[in-house]
Design a protein around this motif. Structure first.
Motif, PDB file in Angstrom:
ATOM      1  N   VAL A 204       5.533   2.918  -0.996  1.00  0.00           N
ATOM      2  CA  VAL A 204       5.904   2.699  -2.405  1.00  0.00           C
ATOM      3  C   VAL A 204       6.471   1.299  -2.650  1.00  0.00           C
ATOM      4  CG1 VAL A 204       6.322   5.162  -2.767  1.00  0.00           C
ATOM      5  CG2 VAL A 204       8.250   3.662  -2.211  1.00  0.00           C
ATOM      6  N   ASP A 205       6.703   0.536  -1.599  1.00  0.00           N
ATOM      7  CA  ASP A 205       7.201  -0.837  -1.739  1.00  0.00           C
ATOM      8  C   ASP A 205       6.111  -1.700  -2.384  1.00  0.00           C
ATOM      9  OD1 ASP A 205       8.150  -3.408  -1.504  1.00  0.00           O
ATOM     10  OD2 ASP A 205       8.559  -3.292   0.650  1.00  0.00           O
ATOM     11  N   PRO A 206       6.361  -2.284  -3.562  1.00  0.00           N
ATOM     12  CA  PRO A 206       5.325  -3.100  -4.220  1.00  0.00           C
ATOM     13  C   PRO A 206       4.836  -4.263  -3.349  1.00  0.00           C
ATOM     14  CG  PRO A 206       7.166  -2.685  -5.719  1.00  0.00           C
ATOM     15  CD  PRO A 206       7.593  -2.202  -4.359  1.00  0.00           C
ATOM     16  N   ALA A 207       5.681  -4.745  -2.446  1.00  0.00           N
ATOM     17  CA  ALA A 207       5.281  -5.865  -1.584  1.00  0.00           C
ATOM     18  C   ALA A 207       4.146  -5.475  -0.638  1.00  0.00           C
ATOM     19  CB  ALA A 207       6.480  -6.359  -0.778  1.00  0.00           C
ATOM     20  N   THR A 208       4.082  -4.180  -0.285  1.00  0.00           N
ATOM     21  CA  THR A 208       3.074  -3.726   0.676  1.00  0.00           C
ATOM     22  C   THR A 208       1.659  -4.038   0.183  1.00  0.00           C
ATOM     23  OG1 THR A 208       4.522  -1.966   1.468  1.00  0.00           O
ATOM     24  CG2 THR A 208       2.171  -1.718   1.916  1.00  0.00           C
ATOM     25  N   GLN A 209       1.333  -3.604  -1.043  1.00  0.00           N
ATOM     26  CA  GLN A 209      -0.022  -3.820  -1.546  1.00  0.00           C
ATOM     27  C   GLN A 209      -0.257  -5.244  -2.049  1.00  0.00           C
ATOM     28  OE1 GLN A 209      -2.469  -0.549  -3.414  1.00  0.00           O
ATOM     29  NE2 GLN A 209      -0.412   0.224  -3.794  1.00  0.00           N
ATOM     30  N   ARG A 210       0.826  -5.959  -2.329  1.00  0.00           N
ATOM     31  CA  ARG A 210       0.644  -7.371  -2.691  1.00  0.00           C
ATOM     32  C   ARG A 210       0.144  -8.164  -1.491  1.00  0.00           C
ATOM     33  NH1 ARG A 210       5.437  -7.095  -5.907  1.00  0.00           N
ATOM     34  NH2 ARG A 210       6.675  -8.046  -4.233  1.00  0.00           N
ATOM     35  N   GLU A 211       0.576  -7.762  -0.307  1.00  0.00           N
ATOM     36  CA  GLU A 211       0.209  -8.484   0.906  1.00  0.00           C
ATOM     37  C   GLU A 211      -1.216  -8.190   1.357  1.00  0.00           C
ATOM     38  OE1 GLU A 211       3.033  -7.532   3.903  1.00  0.00           O
ATOM     39  OE2 GLU A 211       4.605  -8.776   3.031  1.00  0.00           O
ATOM     40  N   GLU A 212      -1.601  -6.932   1.299  1.00  0.00           N
ATOM     41  CA  GLU A 212      -2.931  -6.533   1.789  1.00  0.00           C
ATOM     42  C   GLU A 212      -3.243  -5.133   1.268  1.00  0.00           C
ATOM     43  OE1 GLU A 212      -2.970  -6.152   6.043  1.00  0.00           O
ATOM     44  OE2 GLU A 212      -1.076  -5.053   6.093  1.00  0.00           O
ATOM     45  N   PRO A 213      -4.525  -4.767   1.238  1.00  0.00           N
ATOM     46  CA  PRO A 213      -4.863  -3.395   0.815  1.00  0.00           C
ATOM     47  C   PRO A 213      -4.296  -2.378   1.805  1.00  0.00           C
ATOM     48  CG  PRO A 213      -6.809  -4.827   0.874  1.00  0.00           C
ATOM     49  CD  PRO A 213      -5.705  -5.577   1.547  1.00  0.00           C
ATOM     50  N   PHE A 214      -4.114  -1.159   1.333  1.00  0.00           N
ATOM     51  CA  PHE A 214      -3.699  -0.072   2.225  1.00  0.00           C
ATOM     52  C   PHE A 214      -4.728   0.100   3.347  1.00  0.00           C
ATOM     53  CE2 PHE A 214      -1.042   2.781  -0.872  1.00  0.00           C
ATOM     54  CZ  PHE A 214       0.068   1.988  -0.625  1.00  0.00           C
ATOM     55  N   ASN A 215      -4.254   0.536   4.507  1.00  0.00           N
ATOM     56  CA  ASN A 215      -5.180   0.961   5.561  1.00  0.00           C
ATOM     57  C   ASN A 215      -5.980   2.158   5.052  1.00  0.00           C
ATOM     58  OD1 ASN A 215      -5.659   2.991   7.987  1.00  0.00           O
ATOM     59  ND2 ASN A 215      -5.604   0.928   8.838  1.00  0.00           N
ATOM     60  N   GLU A 216      -7.231   2.273   5.484  1.00  0.00           N
ATOM     61  CA  GLU A 216      -8.114   3.331   4.960  1.00  0.00           C
ATOM     62  C   GLU A 216      -7.578   4.741   5.226  1.00  0.00           C
ATOM     63  OE1 GLU A 216     -11.155   3.675   8.814  1.00  0.00           O
ATOM     64  OE2 GLU A 216     -11.889   2.825   6.943  1.00  0.00           O
ATOM     65  N   HIS A 217      -6.713   4.893   6.234  1.00  0.00           N
ATOM     66  CA  HIS A 217      -6.210   6.236   6.546  1.00  0.00           C
ATOM     67  C   HIS A 217      -5.224   6.749   5.491  1.00  0.00           C
ATOM     68  CE1 HIS A 217      -7.923   5.058  10.407  1.00  0.00           C
ATOM     69  NE2 HIS A 217      -8.078   6.354  10.604  1.00  0.00           N
ATOM     70  N   TRP A 218      -4.611   5.832   4.740  1.00  0.00           N
ATOM     71  CA  TRP A 218      -3.723   6.288   3.650  1.00  0.00           C
ATOM     72  C   TRP A 218      -4.094   5.674   2.309  1.00  0.00           C
ATOM     73  CZ3 TRP A 218      -1.584   4.340   8.277  1.00  0.00           C
ATOM     74  CH2 TRP A 218      -1.210   2.992   8.280  1.00  0.00           C
ATOM     75  N   GLU A 219      -5.224   4.974   2.254  1.00  0.00           N
ATOM     76  CA  GLU A 219      -5.718   4.501   0.961  1.00  0.00           C
ATOM     77  C   GLU A 219      -6.145   5.697   0.116  1.00  0.00           C
ATOM     78  OE1 GLU A 219      -5.727   2.856  -1.691  1.00  0.00           O
ATOM     79  OE2 GLU A 219      -6.568   0.966  -0.936  1.00  0.00           O
ATOM     80  N   ARG A 220      -5.981   5.567  -1.204  1.00  0.00           N
ATOM     81  CA  ARG A 220      -6.367   6.654  -2.106  1.00  0.00           C
ATOM     82  C   ARG A 220      -7.885   6.849  -2.105  1.00  0.00           C
ATOM     83  NH1 ARG A 220      -2.397   3.876  -5.136  1.00  0.00           N
ATOM     84  NH2 ARG A 220      -3.717   2.095  -4.597  1.00  0.00           N
ATOM     85  N   VAL A 221      -8.322   8.095  -2.241  1.00  0.00           N
ATOM     86  CA  VAL A 221      -9.763   8.391  -2.231  1.00  0.00           C
ATOM     87  C   VAL A 221     -10.467   7.643  -3.363  1.00  0.00           C
ATOM     88  CG1 VAL A 221     -11.519  10.201  -2.443  1.00  0.00           C
ATOM     89  CG2 VAL A 221      -9.407  10.646  -1.170  1.00  0.00           C
ATOM     90  N   HIS A 222      -9.820   7.569  -4.540  1.00  0.00           N
ATOM     91  CA  HIS A 222     -10.501   6.907  -5.659  1.00  0.00           C
ATOM     92  C   HIS A 222     -10.679   5.411  -5.410  1.00  0.00           C
ATOM     93  CE1 HIS A 222      -6.321   6.030  -7.094  1.00  0.00           C
ATOM     94  NE2 HIS A 222      -6.899   4.980  -7.655  1.00  0.00           N
ATOM     95  N   SER A 223      -9.848   4.831  -4.522  1.00  0.00           N
ATOM     96  CA  SER A 223     -10.009   3.412  -4.182  1.00  0.00           C
ATOM     97  C   SER A 223     -11.041   3.201  -3.079  1.00  0.00           C
ATOM     98  CB  SER A 223      -8.669   2.817  -3.736  1.00  0.00           C
ATOM     99  OG  SER A 223      -7.719   2.890  -4.778  1.00  0.00           O
ATOM    100  N   LEU A 224     -11.282   4.222  -2.277  1.00  0.00           N
ATOM    101  CA  LEU A 224     -12.285   4.123  -1.206  1.00  0.00           C
ATOM    102  C   LEU A 224     -13.691   4.429  -1.715  1.00  0.00           C
ATOM    103  CD1 LEU A 224     -10.496   6.023   1.735  1.00  0.00           C
ATOM    104  CD2 LEU A 224     -10.799   3.545   1.538  1.00  0.00           C
ATOM    105  N   CYS A 225     -13.797   5.433  -2.603  1.00  0.00           N
ATOM    106  CA  CYS A 225     -15.114   5.977  -2.962  1.00  0.00           C
ATOM    107  C   CYS A 225     -15.513   5.785  -4.423  1.00  0.00           C
ATOM    108  CB  CYS A 225     -15.166   7.461  -2.605  1.00  0.00           C
ATOM    109  SG  CYS A 225     -15.054   7.755  -0.822  1.00  0.00           S
ATOM    110  N   HIS A 226     -14.600   5.313  -5.264  1.00  0.00           N
ATOM    111  CA  HIS A 226     -14.885   4.957  -6.663  1.00  0.00           C
ATOM    112  C   HIS A 226     -15.636   6.054  -7.424  1.00  0.00           C
ATOM    113  CE1 HIS A 226     -13.469   1.052  -5.390  1.00  0.00           C
ATOM    114  NE2 HIS A 226     -14.266   1.168  -4.360  1.00  0.00           N
TER     115      HIS A 226
END
Length: 311
Positions: A204-226
């Protein structure tokens, strides 16, 4: 450059000598009336949620298609989601595409072999015209899971298993450094004792996603598969994995060639287990985490877990 990619609709494929999986699904020739109704309902929920909650439609770009595996022999497109039986689906597709050689038993393929990128082609590797043709005429399917059960499963697998040293070094050390008060030198060096609370703070730290995308293991499904840009014909669920997997193989006409492996339920992350992990997460962070994964809950018709107490 990729503006030629068209929005994807529930199009009929061109007639071939054999029926395509898409024709079997949509041309009034149901493999199973009961399952057809269930999957039609899931598509409608997804389409309604996309209309209600997604922002203005945009054009697909090649980067959006890196998780979509192509089986040209059987006219299938599969968007893989880590922690939703994707290892077994990749094994099945290796058998179907011939990438496993003469091997017909998916479970005989080592798990690490299933994840070697060169073994299966992704849609991003094709030309714009080839991409559009496949999006129009192939059966597109994805498997999803209750978002917080998937998240706890990812945490358990990547941060509590001693063999996952790559994840401990890549993510664990960073999480300990940022989100632990007075960390010990050994923890900073090894990153192998991240708590679930610290993992949540990291997400939930905003800095996390500012630095790089989430790892695919915890990236949201809608961001992986559109799913609001790509019309999925079958939305399989982890909760009905064996039934939905068999349905996809029946639509593809290959149920006599390969079986989807039945998985061991002994170590599976359940709702009760997820509730235990969330027990120590404050309502404030529960709410922030829910907001982060909210679209996956809405798009795939998962209700807010009862064990959350931010309501």
């Amino acid at each position: 450059m990729f503006a030629a990619l068209e929005p994807v609709s529930e199009g009929r494929s061109e007639r071939k000598s054999r029926r395509s999986p898409l024709q079997t699904l949509y041309d009034g020739d149901p493999v199973s009336r009961f399952l057809q109704v269930i999957h039609q309902g899931r598509r409608e929920v997804l389409e309604d949620a996309c209309r209600s909650y997604s922002r203005k439609r945009r054009v697909l770009i090649p980067d959006d298609l890196k998780h979509i595996i192509v089986d040209d022999q059987h006219s299938l497109l599969y968007c893989y989601v880590p922690k939703v039986a994707c290892t077994n689906w990749k094994r099945v597709l290796m058998v179907l595409t011939g990438a496993a050689g003469s091997q017909r038993d998916p479970l005989a393929i080592p798990a690490n072999e299933a994840h070697v990128p060169k073994n299966l082609r992704t849609l991003s590797e094709y030309s714009t015209a080839q991409i559009n043709q496949r999006l129009r005429s192939y059966l597109k399917f994805v498997f999803v899971r209750e978002p917080f059960e998937r998240l706890v499963s990812a945490y358990r697998n990547k941060f509590t298993r001693s063999y996952n040293t790559a994840f401990h070094k890549r993510y664990g050390r960073k999480i300990v450094k940022r989100h632990r008060m007075d960390p010990q030198p050994e923890a900073l060096e090894r990153g192998n004792d991240v708590s679930f609370e610290e993992f949540v703070y990291y997400l939930v730290d905003p800095a996390t996603q500012r630095e790089e995308p989430f790892n695919e293991h915890w990236e949201r499904v809608h961001s992986l598969c559109h799913p609001c840009l790509i019309h999925y014909d079958v939305v399989g669920k982890y909760e009905t994995l064996e039934q939905d997997s068999r349905y996809v193989l029946q639509l593809a006409g290959v149920e006599d060639q390969v079986s989807f492996p039945t998985s061991s339920k002994s170590t599976r992350t359940t709702g009760d287990m997820a509730a235990q992990f969330f027990h120590n997460i404050s309502p404030f962070y529960q709410k922030r985490l829910y907001n982060l994964y909210r679209m996956d809950f809405l798009l795939f018709n998962y209700s807010v877990p009862e064990y959350l107490n931010f309501r």
